[in-house]
Design a protein around this motif. Structure first.
Motif, PDB file in Angstrom:
ATOM      1  N   TRP A 172      -3.732 -45.726 -17.892  1.00 29.53           N
ATOM      2  CA  TRP A 172      -3.178 -46.327 -19.171  1.00 29.53           C
ATOM      3  C   TRP A 172      -1.905 -46.342 -19.171  1.00 29.53           C
ATOM      4  O   TRP A 172      -0.975 -45.480 -19.062  1.00 29.53           O
ATOM      5  CB  TRP A 172      -3.811 -45.704 -20.369  1.00 29.53           C
ATOM      6  N   GLN A 174       1.437 -53.303 -26.796  1.00 25.86           N
ATOM      7  CA  GLN A 174       0.362 -53.954 -25.743  1.00 25.86           C
ATOM      8  C   GLN A 174      -0.209 -52.637 -25.135  1.00 25.86           C
ATOM      9  O   GLN A 174       0.754 -51.510 -24.779  1.00 25.86           O
ATOM     10  CB  GLN A 174       1.135 -54.598 -24.762  1.00 25.86           C
ATOM     11  N   TYR A 219      -2.626 -51.517 -21.667  1.00 27.73           N
ATOM     12  CA  TYR A 219      -3.241 -52.188 -20.478  1.00 27.73           C
ATOM     13  C   TYR A 219      -3.799 -51.045 -19.708  1.00 27.73           C
ATOM     14  O   TYR A 219      -3.386 -49.789 -19.494  1.00 27.73           O
ATOM     15  CB  TYR A 219      -2.248 -52.650 -19.408  1.00 27.73           C
ATOM     16  N   ASN A 220      -5.105 -51.153 -18.852  1.00 27.21           N
ATOM     17  CA  ASN A 220      -5.720 -50.400 -18.105  1.00 27.21           C
ATOM     18  C   ASN A 220      -5.348 -50.757 -16.710  1.00 27.21           C
ATOM     19  O   ASN A 220      -6.041 -51.787 -16.215  1.00 27.21           O
ATOM     20  CB  ASN A 220      -7.375 -50.332 -18.434  1.00 27.21           C
ATOM     21  N   LEU A 221      -4.249 -50.093 -15.901  1.00 29.22           N
ATOM     22  CA  LEU A 221      -3.848 -50.545 -14.758  1.00 29.22           C
ATOM     23  C   LEU A 221      -5.025 -50.357 -13.559  1.00 29.22           C
ATOM     24  O   LEU A 221      -4.820 -51.161 -12.744  1.00 29.22           O
ATOM     25  CB  LEU A 221      -2.678 -49.838 -14.219  1.00 29.22           C
ATOM     26  N   ASP A 231      -6.603 -53.749 -14.252  1.00 31.91           N
ATOM     27  CA  ASP A 231      -5.830 -54.935 -14.762  1.00 31.91           C
ATOM     28  C   ASP A 231      -4.372 -54.620 -14.305  1.00 31.91           C
ATOM     29  O   ASP A 231      -3.595 -54.494 -15.073  1.00 31.91           O
ATOM     30  CB  ASP A 231      -5.956 -55.043 -16.013  1.00 31.91           C
ATOM     31  N   GLU A 244      -1.563 -56.930 -15.825  1.00 33.31           N
ATOM     32  CA  GLU A 244      -1.337 -56.510 -17.083  1.00 33.31           C
ATOM     33  C   GLU A 244      -1.744 -58.160 -17.716  1.00 33.31           C
ATOM     34  O   GLU A 244      -0.917 -58.623 -18.344  1.00 33.31           O
ATOM     35  CB  GLU A 244      -0.098 -56.175 -17.455  1.00 33.31           C
ATOM     36  N   THR A 245      -2.603 -58.575 -17.393  1.00 36.24           N
ATOM     37  CA  THR A 245      -3.230 -60.025 -17.953  1.00 36.24           C
ATOM     38  C   THR A 245      -4.052 -60.049 -19.276  1.00 36.24           C
ATOM     39  O   THR A 245      -4.397 -60.818 -20.047  1.00 36.24           O
ATOM     40  CB  THR A 245      -3.973 -60.843 -17.001  1.00 36.24           C
ATOM     41  N   SER A 246      -4.836 -58.453 -19.545  1.00 29.84           N
ATOM     42  CA  SER A 246      -5.676 -58.187 -20.359  1.00 29.84           C
ATOM     43  C   SER A 246      -5.297 -57.159 -21.474  1.00 29.84           C
ATOM     44  O   SER A 246      -5.477 -56.027 -21.161  1.00 29.84           O
ATOM     45  CB  SER A 246      -7.060 -58.063 -19.984  1.00 29.84           C
ATOM     46  N   ASP A 247      -4.427 -57.390 -22.456  1.00 30.94           N
ATOM     47  CA  ASP A 247      -3.976 -56.598 -23.697  1.00 30.94           C
ATOM     48  C   ASP A 247      -5.222 -56.058 -24.363  1.00 30.94           C
ATOM     49  O   ASP A 247      -5.965 -56.790 -25.022  1.00 30.94           O
ATOM     50  CB  ASP A 247      -3.005 -57.285 -24.409  1.00 30.94           C
ATOM     51  N   TYR A 281      -5.100 -53.346 -26.489  1.00 27.23           N
ATOM     52  CA  TYR A 281      -4.449 -52.492 -27.760  1.00 27.23           C
ATOM     53  C   TYR A 281      -5.430 -52.628 -28.749  1.00 27.23           C
ATOM     54  O   TYR A 281      -5.518 -51.380 -29.181  1.00 27.23           O
ATOM     55  CB  TYR A 281      -3.161 -53.149 -28.201  1.00 27.23           C
TER      56      TYR A 281
END
Length: 509
Positions: free
Chosen positions: A440, A467, A469-471, A474, A477-480, A482
């Motif tokens: 995260w 913001q 992100y679950n790296l 993703d 980092e295209t899908s926030d 939060y």
């Protein structure tokens, strides 16, 4: 056999036995350490990280094949000066007198008086220490008599530059690399696009900056052969800076003793602007003058590695290669050259996004680090202090810093993650904080926080202020997410605040 002869024979055997035991029990000399720091080199600029890229880096690829390549290493900041402060001190840059931003060529030294550094720690452990390259941590330039009183002003020369007309360039700088642990220094004060354009050897100017440049390519948008106007030494040659530093580094290595370990910090001025590949590298890549310059950087590193081998040091030398932040590589360059300098990551230099601070990181240590290994351990350049202390078994509390954790167990294959490291923290060029724990990542702010547009977005009332992100799913980092994970936002915000407020090292539970 005659009694006297027999006695002498026994004596010789006894002496040989004692010598053998003494040799076997004598501690092995600490390894030499060479730390090469590229400037503005992206994760995807190293072909071992990005085989589909348009830049070829055979020397760095070979280094990776002989050591450990990291896929999740980070600079503590997305810009130059803060990262260098953290690397040298083992403290996150926002703990310094310059929490946000970078120094300039006429800035005073950022490292505090009596602050422990990697260099001072290694020197205490018997190392000969040297720095060759771009310093960018400030110098306490000598002031003319009529301006000396200004030196006592709080943060003078830190938040804003010193006035060059107040400086007495004929006198040695009072503080700099030689006062923070380096026995030898040969440096450029700041970036190669910032005046004054000159060299200092052991804090003394090699040549007075009595000439002046009007600057170059000032409307290029900080790309290409860009540099600012300002004072320069009459014989200063912008194209010759990288070759000059490589030559000085090689000379430092060749004059070292085989009986005393050495630490060479080699912060290269490239491929930061100005992009100035020499003629024999022009057109060699498929990514324009930037790509050509990167390939020259790679060849330059190859020269250093060759010198280590030819001097007989390679087998007992740890070579560490990293970059101080992500690349300054705009979207139009990605499209023009089909080259992703930041690899699969979003953003570029300055940003809180991964492209701003996820960097190439390679460690070679013959006989200790498994050749051709790849580590997914999350680490930052602030971990150098604790790692070096671990290597030389230094337990002195003076060198235990707030934000440095040893990666030695990772290098030796004993663990897969950095033990006791609670999280890693990044700061962007405008001061956005980002905290990473496990998969995260939380960014406190909207927008890139750096050079990618939009840089800063004002939050809407009732809407997310940051913001998340679950790296693991993703990495781009295209899908926030939060708004979907308030508990994770709360957890990471609290941990970030705990680390920021703490004056001692926080250990993970």
């Amino acid at each position: 056999m005659h009694k006297k002869t027999k006695f002498l024979a026994y004596a010789v055997i006894l002496l040989l036995a004692i010598a053998t035991v003494s040799f076997q029990s004598a501690p092995r000399q600490h390894p030499n350490i060479v730390y090469i720091l590229a400037d503005d080199l992206g994760y995807g600029d190293v072909s071992a990280n990005n085989p589909e890229g348009k830049i070829i880096t055979p020397n760095l690829d070979k280094l990776a094949s002989e050591g450990m390549r990291f896929t999740d290493a980070h600079s503590p900041s997305s810009v130059c000066t803060p990262t260098r402060y953290a690397l040298m001190t083992g403290r996150y840059p926002w703990r310094s007198r310059l929490p946000v931003g970078v120094l300039r060529g006429y800035s005073r030294t950022l490292i505090e008086n009596d602050r422990a550094t990697v260099a001072s720690m290694l020197r205490k452990n018997g190392y000969q220490t040297g720095v060759v390259g771009k310093w960018h941590l400030g110098l306490d330039w000598a002031l003319k008599k009529e301006h000396e009183a200004m030196a006592s002003t709080e943060n003078y020369g830190i938040k804003t530059e010193m006035n060059p007309e107040h400086i007495d360039f004929t006198r040695e700088a009072a503080q700099g690399p030689n006062t923070v642990g380096f026995d030898y220094s040969y440096i450029l004060p700041a970036s190669l696009d910032m005046p004054p354009y000159c060299y200092l050897e052991n804090q003394k100017l090699a040549e007075l900056p009595s000439a002046y440049t009007d600057g170059n390519k000032l409307t290029s948008g900080y790309t290409g052969p860009f540099w600012r106007e300002g004072k320069m030494a009459p014989s200063f040659d912008f194209h010759g800076v990288l070759p000059n530093f490589i030559q000085k580094a090689k000379e430092f290595i060749t004059r070292q003793s085989k009986t005393k370990p050495f630490f060479l910090y080699l912060p290269l001025p490239a491929p930061h602007t100005p992009w100035l590949p020499t003629n024999n590298y022009k057109g060699k890549s498929k990514a324009g003058e930037y790509g050509d310059f990167v390939q020259q950087v790679d060849a330059s590193i190859g020269e250093v590695l060759k010198t280590l081998k030819e001097s007989g040091f390679a087998d007992n030398t740890i070579v560490i290669f990293a970059s101080d932040n992500g690349p300054y590589w705009r979207q139009n360059f990605i499209e023009q050259f089909n080259h992703k300098a930041a690899g699969p990551f979003r953003g570029m230099k300055g940003d809180a996004f991964e492209g701003g601070h996820r960097i190439p990181f390679i460690v070679r240590w013959p006989g200790k680090v498994k050749a051709g290994s790849v580590s997914n351990a999350t680490t930052t350049l602030a971990n150098l202090m604790a790692t070096c202390a671990d290597i030389v078994s230094n337990k002195d509390a003076a060198f235990v810093t707030e934000d440095s954790y040893s990666i030695l167990p990772v290098l030796l294959g004993k663990t897969r993650q950095v033990a006791q490291q609670p999280a890693v923290i990044h700061s962007s060029s405008v001061g956005y904080y980002a905290i990473r724990k496990g998969d995260w990542k939380l960014i406190l702010g909207l927008g890139s926080g750096g050079f990618t547009e939009p840089r800063q977005i004002k939050p809407t009332v009732g809407k997310p202020e940051g913001q998340l992100y679950n790296l693991s799913v993703d990495v781009a980092e295209t899908s926030d997410v939060y708004a979907q994970h308030p508990e994770k936002v709360k957890e990471l915000t609290a941990l970030l605040e705990q680390i920021k407020q703490s004056k001692v090292k926080i250990l993970s539970k």
